[in-house]
Design a protein around this motif. Structure first.
Motif, PDB file in Angstrom:
ATOM      1  N   ARG A 715       0.855  -1.191   0.000  1.00 53.50           N
ATOM      2  CA  ARG A 715       0.000   0.000   0.000  1.00 53.50           C
ATOM      3  C   ARG A 715       0.891   1.241   0.000  1.00 53.50           C
ATOM      4  O   ARG A 715       2.098   1.156   0.213  1.00 53.50           O
ATOM      5  CB  ARG A 715      -0.876   0.013   1.253  1.00 53.50           C
TER       6      ARG A 715
ATOM      7  N   GLY B  45     -10.479  -0.200  -2.739  1.00 51.91           N
ATOM      8  CA  GLY B  45     -10.826   1.208  -2.905  1.00 51.91           C
ATOM      9  C   GLY B  45     -11.126   1.638  -4.334  1.00 51.91           C
ATOM     10  O   GLY B  45     -11.390   2.813  -4.575  1.00 51.91           O
ATOM     11  N   LEU B 128      -4.095   7.249   1.716  1.00 51.24           N
ATOM     12  CA  LEU B 128      -4.396   6.376   0.577  1.00 51.24           C
ATOM     13  C   LEU B 128      -4.224   4.891   0.906  1.00 51.24           C
ATOM     14  O   LEU B 128      -4.211   4.056   0.001  1.00 51.24           O
ATOM     15  CB  LEU B 128      -3.533   6.761  -0.630  1.00 51.24           C
ATOM     16  N   GLU B 129      -4.132   4.556   2.184  1.00 48.94           N
ATOM     17  CA  GLU B 129      -3.911   3.145   2.518  1.00 48.94           C
ATOM     18  C   GLU B 129      -5.095   2.268   2.123  1.00 48.94           C
ATOM     19  O   GLU B 129      -4.961   1.056   2.014  1.00 48.94           O
ATOM     20  CB  GLU B 129      -3.576   2.956   4.008  1.00 48.94           C
ATOM     21  N   GLY B 130      -6.239   2.880   1.898  1.00 48.37           N
ATOM     22  CA  GLY B 130      -7.404   2.091   1.475  1.00 48.37           C
ATOM     23  C   GLY B 130      -7.608   2.074  -0.027  1.00 48.37           C
ATOM     24  O   GLY B 130      -8.687   1.710  -0.497  1.00 48.37           O
ATOM     25  N   ASN B 131      -6.604   2.458  -0.776  1.00 49.93           N
ATOM     26  CA  ASN B 131      -6.700   2.429  -2.245  1.00 49.93           C
ATOM     27  C   ASN B 131      -5.477   1.710  -2.795  1.00 49.93           C
ATOM     28  O   ASN B 131      -4.360   2.216  -2.693  1.00 49.93           O
ATOM     29  CB  ASN B 131      -6.754   3.854  -2.805  1.00 49.93           C
ATOM     30  N   TYR B 132      -5.707   0.553  -3.389  1.00 50.85           N
ATOM     31  CA  TYR B 132      -4.591  -0.224  -3.920  1.00 50.85           C
ATOM     32  C   TYR B 132      -4.306   0.185  -5.357  1.00 50.85           C
ATOM     33  O   TYR B 132      -5.223   0.368  -6.157  1.00 50.85           O
ATOM     34  CB  TYR B 132      -4.919  -1.719  -3.952  1.00 50.85           C
TER      35      TYR B 132
ATOM     36  N   ASP C  97      -9.550   2.532   6.927  1.00 49.80           N
ATOM     37  CA  ASP C  97      -8.989   3.573   6.078  1.00 49.80           C
ATOM     38  C   ASP C  97     -10.028   4.690   6.024  1.00 49.80           C
ATOM     39  O   ASP C  97     -11.104   4.557   6.599  1.00 49.80           O
ATOM     40  CB  ASP C  97      -8.660   3.003   4.696  1.00 49.80           C
TER      41      ASP C  97
END
Lengths: 796, 164, 263
Positions: A715, B45, B128-132, C97
């Motif tokens: 990530r 994401g 942005l950790e929830g968007n790969y 998130d």
């Protein structure tokens, strides 16, 4: 318009022409296509790694809302559908039949047992969840070396001992002799664990059949639509090749996983034909985990010998390659010709010998994944080289430097078949050392001792062979296809230009890079040029995108086609200018008579006349269009040095990738912005393998990392800012001088990050080797055991 | 069930099954295919949209839950002729390759800039950790968001100056 | 991708929600849905009916009542993150998130009692209280009686967690989290607070079947001793491919030391 044209497009960091559609949400991916009356397929997948199917009770979904059909292996057989073939054969290769739907036996978790087709996707999934299937579980095996053990479960009756092939390369006698005179040798056992590609777009396919014309249309998530057309037509379904059109529209990443002929593509075509309606299937991510071809999975022993000056004498490699349950398209080539031939690296080895055993197991098949064989080779060489450097007490950079092949030795014949085209390894090393302030990092490493943090500096110098491939050569080696590429250039009467290529862009920026090449050749504005790709109905023939081949092979084909266009254009211009062709030059965007610059014709003038044909040279055909086929003379050999910097928290074992810098050489850059982007993404994927990603199976073949909850894709907050730079050593044998850059980052970075972690652990507590991924508990335990005087973690 | 959702400023009423996910409603019922689906565990994401102004994963909201609410998708952010500064930033900085994660990435980044007009690199990465993204290694995405943040700040200042 | 079908209704008040639950014992309450919907999509959960309580206005928001903050159960993680609550904002920053935090709720998370959730450690360390309403009326459960086991909280069928009461004044607090590299859930999370009277209270989450107080740490710190090691017995902890019980026990020690250093 022409006034705004820059002198040269090649080498410019242009914004991509394709991006406006992606940033506004108007890209068109396979699942975005809607055809009227589409039915939806859901796969019933095996929960067993190995089992006999004893019964499928179709009546269990009878009457469920929307259910239209259930297809089983029997239906596939009855329709005369053949198994999916292997595209690269080795001597004595054992190929177990790989059917579109299992016929009597399943061989991995996720193998397709049956298909439910319904009016909506939800209804198809409802019924697929309830279809009653009886299994008789069989014993199973997941690890390559375990499958070779005596008494191991047999995956397929027709693959005795689970050995699909045994392969070797190099002069073993010479290698043994080299070891006999060695001053020092090291031996390292290395596991290059299995990965799941995880392109963010899940695979999808949509098929349509027109009964009147008997034409099939397949939209699918593919890197190479022509290969699918050929395989489906000639081998699997017996469809006349001209009756099958394969469109691979916008594709959300591939990384190798979208090269192969998949079962689901056969299934939707068959279902569409049988049911007379379009049929669509889109993978759920949890399906991708058990049905996308996986990558790597080697167990190796590497031995390196040096003389008393630290000069490398030989490398001995023994590898067990786990191929999974079936052999897919390139599976036999990946751990052999794309791996064994690369084991010479950038060094002057007098002798190299490798033995590879390809093994079938009850796991998802393994095939090409970004780098395909070359990351495995690079990891093995570069990890072993570091172990040797540590044991010799030499700086890893200097140990490499004294062993590099020198720039005046190219073309360089290695002991493992390849002839390197060009290279200059030391400047890339020096530039990388300077970029990362290597000596300062080493000083910091010393200063950090005793702080609870350890610094690791991992350095590797890689080489890869890409630009697949000289057709005659790969044909001799077992490839069942040519590896040339073609391009069509079509100039319209208004001077607007369409380029067509048989390679495919799924992120690589072809729609910008190819027009950059063309704009320079034709000397027209890039806005007047578009690239078209990914549709067998519109394209000349081609072999797609993999093995970092698009620029070197596809770009070269384009350059050749452009040469034909400009040659004809010049003839027309000369005719219009009433001058001899030799007196006309093509410069500054116009054709003009040498010495009489006022007499000129624009590209538009020429294009228009080519189509009007009112005044063409005697005997010339009208039109301005050309196709070229380019078959490379050799692979191209990009190289470079990558340096990773990690910090390890000794209290927890957590490894943080703190910095990363690299200097790559892929020849001249067509578009530096795109080339850098390829490197960035490659680094992330390679670092992912070293630190987090692992397709772990239990002993019986159950995937333990079957969702993103267990499989750690890097990530944004896992990764640092990357520093990139390059040197330029052109390839001497293609018209653009370019080498590939799509896979280099991944090929290099796994080994660089691994070496960084092991550099830290060597400096802190003399741990020689640990296998990836360097998860925190593994690192914490190793440090604890080493400090407790429990010795080396790796065996000697 | 009948639901009415205002999407990019226009109200749509459709009859949906309760199990219909918001992302399926957008893609399949409304044909807004800019919002993508990349996983089934609410992590990647790719499906990020704004629901009543907040970024959400539209694969983890039921269409019936969004009844009466307003949604903004990537299609509502800007057009090729009139790009949102984030769209322009992603283009300028090569913050995308295959483009599949890009709509979600832009929608998520927009949420960040709403609350933090001048984020640091570290704050962008954490956000942005929830968007790969599997293509870019995030490097250019970070640059794209920083550029967009700068552009939005400059625009805000210009607006303020015009008001003064 | 699609969950199995179900009936759906939205409640606009707690009273309405309780009435629906009383009439239909099979109904499953959905709040932010970020645990439930993924499980339903993988068909690991197939509830016949959902009762959506996310939009109940009386369950949203944070108010001060004397020495306590009263937090509506449907207050999102995002609102917790931007609140004046002690410790919880720092913990909320570690939950999921940004998109998850915009939908997920404090009540949904705490009632779900996921063993690797972050909030339970904070709730135990702070001595939060849980206001639960059911057919018999309202009851208040102390944090120590809230987390009963893996995915098992004190909230009984037919009941709804309506509010979380959180002590308003603490002298200092810290949360240290060790994330699972894939899921980003807590492998171990340790919360340490110094209460209004200067006493240390601490708890951990993630490592075992449920969040627990760290009594050994409290005793040591409150009697002037160092944090030391062996705060929890590894035999009581969970283990998986990524983190063994022994490693988790070690992480509790390490994170406790780091959190304690900050209070």
């Amino acid at each position: 318009m022409t006034e705004s044209r820059p002198d040269k497009y090649m080498g410019q960091a242009l914004k991509r022409k394709e991006d406006p559609r992606f940033i506004t949400g108007t890209g068109q991916y396979t699942d975005d296509f809607v055809l009227p009356g589409t039915l939806h397929a859901a796969m019933v997948r095996s929960p067993y790694a190995h089992a006999r199917i004893t019964n499928i009770d179709r009546s269990s979904v009878d009457g469920m809302p929307g259910v239209v059909a259930v297809l089983t292996g029997e239906d596939v057989q009855a329709a005369g559908i053949g198994p999916i073939p292997v595209g690269w054969l080795l001597p004595d290769l054992k190929v177990p039949a790989h059917h579109a739907v299992a016929q009597g036996e399943v061989n991995h978790v996720g193998d397709i047992v049956a298909v439910v087709v319904a009016e909506t996707r939800a209804q198809a999934e409802d019924a697929a969840a309830l279809l009653a299937v009886d299994y008789e579980a069989l014993s199973s095996v997941a690890l390559g070396s375990a499958a070779l053990a005596e008494g191991a479960p047999q995956v397929h009756d027709d693959v005795p001992g689970n050995v699909a092939f045994q392969w070797e390369i190099g002069d073993e006698a010479a290698l043994n002799e080299a070891f006999n005179r060695a001053h020092k040798t090291v031996k390292v056992q290395l596991r290059n664990h299995r990965l799941i590609p995880n392109a963010i777009e899940p695979r999808a396919s949509l098929a349509q059949f027109s009964p009147a014309s008997r034409e099939y249309l397949l939209y699918t998530t593919s890197q190479n639509p022509h290969i699918h057309r050929l395989i489906l037509a000639a081998f699997v379904m017996g469809i006349p090749e001209h009756k099958l059109r394969v469109i691979s529209p916008d594709v959300g990443g591939g990384f190798g996983s979208k090269i192969f002929q998949y079962q689901e593509e056969v299934i939707v075509l068959l279902a569409a034909q049988k049911l007379g309606k379009p049929v669509k299937w889109t993978a759920r991510r949890s399906e991708s985990f058990v049905s996308d071809m996986q990558g790597r999975d080697h167990e190796s022993v590497a031995e390196l010998a040096v003389d008393d000056q630290g000069k490398m004498l030989g490398l001995r490699v023994n590898t067990v390659a786990n191929l999974g349950a079936y052999l897919t398209l390139f599976a036999p080539a990946v751990p052999t010709y794309l791996y064994g031939t690369l084991l010479n690296g950038v060094y002057k080895f007098p002798a190299v010998h490798a033995r590879v055993t390809g093994v079938v197991t009850n796991t998802v098949p393994v095939d090409a994944y970004r780098g395909a064989g070359r990351p495995e080779a690079t990891y093995l060489i570069e990890r072993t080289v570091d172990v040797m450097a540590h044991e010799l007490g030499m700086d890893p950079a200097e140990f490499r430097r004294i062993n590099f092949i020198q720039p005046d030795e190219f073309p360089y014949q290695t002991p493992v078949a390849l002839v390197y085209d060009s290279g200059n390894y030391e400047p890339a090393l020096d530039k990388a050392l300077e970029m990362m302030h290597y000596q300062e990092l080493r000083a910091e490493q010393e200063r950090m001792k005793g702080t609870g943090k350890i610094l690791g500096i991992g350095l590797i110098s890689y080489l890869e062979a890409c630009g697949l491939a000289p057709s005659a050569l790969v044909g001799q080696l077992g490839a069942q296809a040519g590896q040339w590429e073609s391009s069509l250039v079509r100039v319209h009467p208004t001077g607007k230009v369409e380029l067509y290529t048989g390679s495919h862009s799924h992120g690589q920026g072809h729609e910008t890079a190819f027009p950059q090449i063309a704009a320079d050749e034709l000397q027209i504005p890039i806005e007047d040029i578009d690239l078209i790709h990914g549709d067998t109905g519109r394209m000349p023939y081609g072999w797609g995108t993999y093995g970092s081949r698009s620029a070197a092979v596809g770009g070269s084909a384009l350059k050749m086609a452009l040469g034909k266009i400009t040659a004809k254009a010049k003839k027309i211009a000369a005719h219009l200018l009433e001058a001899s062709e030799e007196d006309v030059e093509h410069e500054g965007g116009v054709f003009r008579v040498k010495g009489a610059p006022s007499q000129s014709k624009t590209f538009f003038d020429v294009a228009l006349m080519a189509h009007l044909a009112h005044n063409l040279p005697e005997g010339m055909e009208p039109g301005l269009e050309a196709t070229a086929f380019y078959d490379p003379k050799n692979f191209v050999y990009p190289f470079g040095t990558h340096i990773a910097v990690v910090e390890i928290d000794t209290d927890t074992g957590v490894v943080r990738l703190r910095g990363y810098g690299c200097v790559d050489d892929c020849g001249p850059l067509i578009n530096p912005l795109i080339a850098e982007g390829q490197v960035h993404g490659g680094i992330a994927q390679g670092a992912g393998q070293a630190l987090w990603e692992e397709a772990a199976y239990d002993e019986d073949g159950n995937l333990l990392a079957g969702t993103f909850m267990e499989y750690a894709v890097p990530r944004a907050d896992d990764l640092p800012h990357f520093q990139t730079d390059h040197t330029v050593t052109p390839s001497p044998h293609n018209p653009l001088g370019v080498k590939g850059i799509g896979e280099a980052g991944t090929i290099a970075s796994t080994a660089a990050v691994a070496n960084a972690v092991m550099d830290a652990l060597w400096h802190e507590c003399r741990i020689k080797h640990l296998d990836m991924p360097y998860t925190s508990e593994k690192v914490w335990r190793a440090i604890r055991e080493a400090r407790g005087g429990m010795g080396q973690a790796a065996d000697d | 069930m009948n639901v009415t959702v205002t999407v990019n400023g226009k109200a749509y009423t459709r009859d949906v099954e309760p199990r219909t996910l918001l992302v399926q409603f957008l893609r399949e019922d409304l044909g807004l295919t800019g919002t993508h689906v990349g996983c089934d565990t609410s992590q990647c994401g790719a499906c990020t949209v704004h629901l009543n102004g907040d970024a959400v994963k539209s694969c983890t909201v039921l269409a019936v839950q969004a009844d009466g609410m307003s949604v903004t998708t990537i299609e509502g952010m800007g057009t090729p002729a009139d790009l949102h500064p984030l769209q322009a930033g992603f283009w300028e900085k090569h913050g995308l390759q295959c483009g599949f994660c890009t709509p979600g990435m832009i929608m998520s980044a927009a949420e960040l800039l709403k609350h933090n007009p001048d984020p640091s690199e570290e704050e962008i990465r954490h956000h942005l950790e929830g968007n790969y993204c599997r293509c870019t290694g995030y490097h250019n995405i970070v640059l794209a968001v920083r550029q967009a943040a700068g552009a939005l700040r400059a625009a805000a200042l210009a607006e303020q100056a015009a008001d003064d | 991708m699609y969950p199995a079908n179900f009936d759906y209704q939205k409640a606009s008040s707690v009273a309405e929600a309780l009435a629906v639950m009383a009439a239909n014992p099979d109904v499953k309450v959905i709040a932010g849905g970020h645990s439930l919907l993924p499980a339903m999509k993988l068909r690991l959960a197939q509830p016949p009916a959902l009762l959506d309580v996310w939009g109940i206005e009386e369950l949203k928001g944070i108010r001060r009542e004397g020495d306590w903050f009263v937090v509506g159960a449907m207050t999102t993680h995002a609102d917790v993150l931007r609140s004046e609550l002690p410790l919880f904002p720092e913990v909320a920053y570690e939950v999921g998130d940004p998109m998850v935090r915009n939908r997920g709720t404090i009540g949904g998370s705490l009632a779900h009692a996921d063993p690797s959730a972050d909030y339970p450690a904070a709730a135990l360390a702070l001595g939060a209280e849980f206001v639960i309403r059911g057919p018999e009326g309202e009851r208040t459960v102390p944090a120590g009686e809230m987390f009963l086991g893996m995915f098992e909280s004190a909230v009984q069928p037919g009941e709804l967690l309506t509010h979380v009461r959180i002590p308003a004044t603490v002298q200092a607090s810290a949360y240290e989290k060790f994330k699972h590299p894939a899921s980003h859930y807590a492998i171990v999370g340790v919360a340490v607070i110094r209460d209004a009277n200067g006493q240390i209270r601490a708890a951990y989450t993630g490592a075992g079947e449920k969040a627990e107080r760290l009594h050994r740490l409290e005793e040591r710190l409150n009697s002037g001793q160092p944090v030391g090691t062996g705060l929890v017995e590894s035999a009581t902890l969970l283990g998986d491919r990524f983190a063994s019980p022994e490693y988790r026990a070690h992480l509790v020690d390490v994170l406790a030391e780091r959190a304690a250093a900050r209070v």
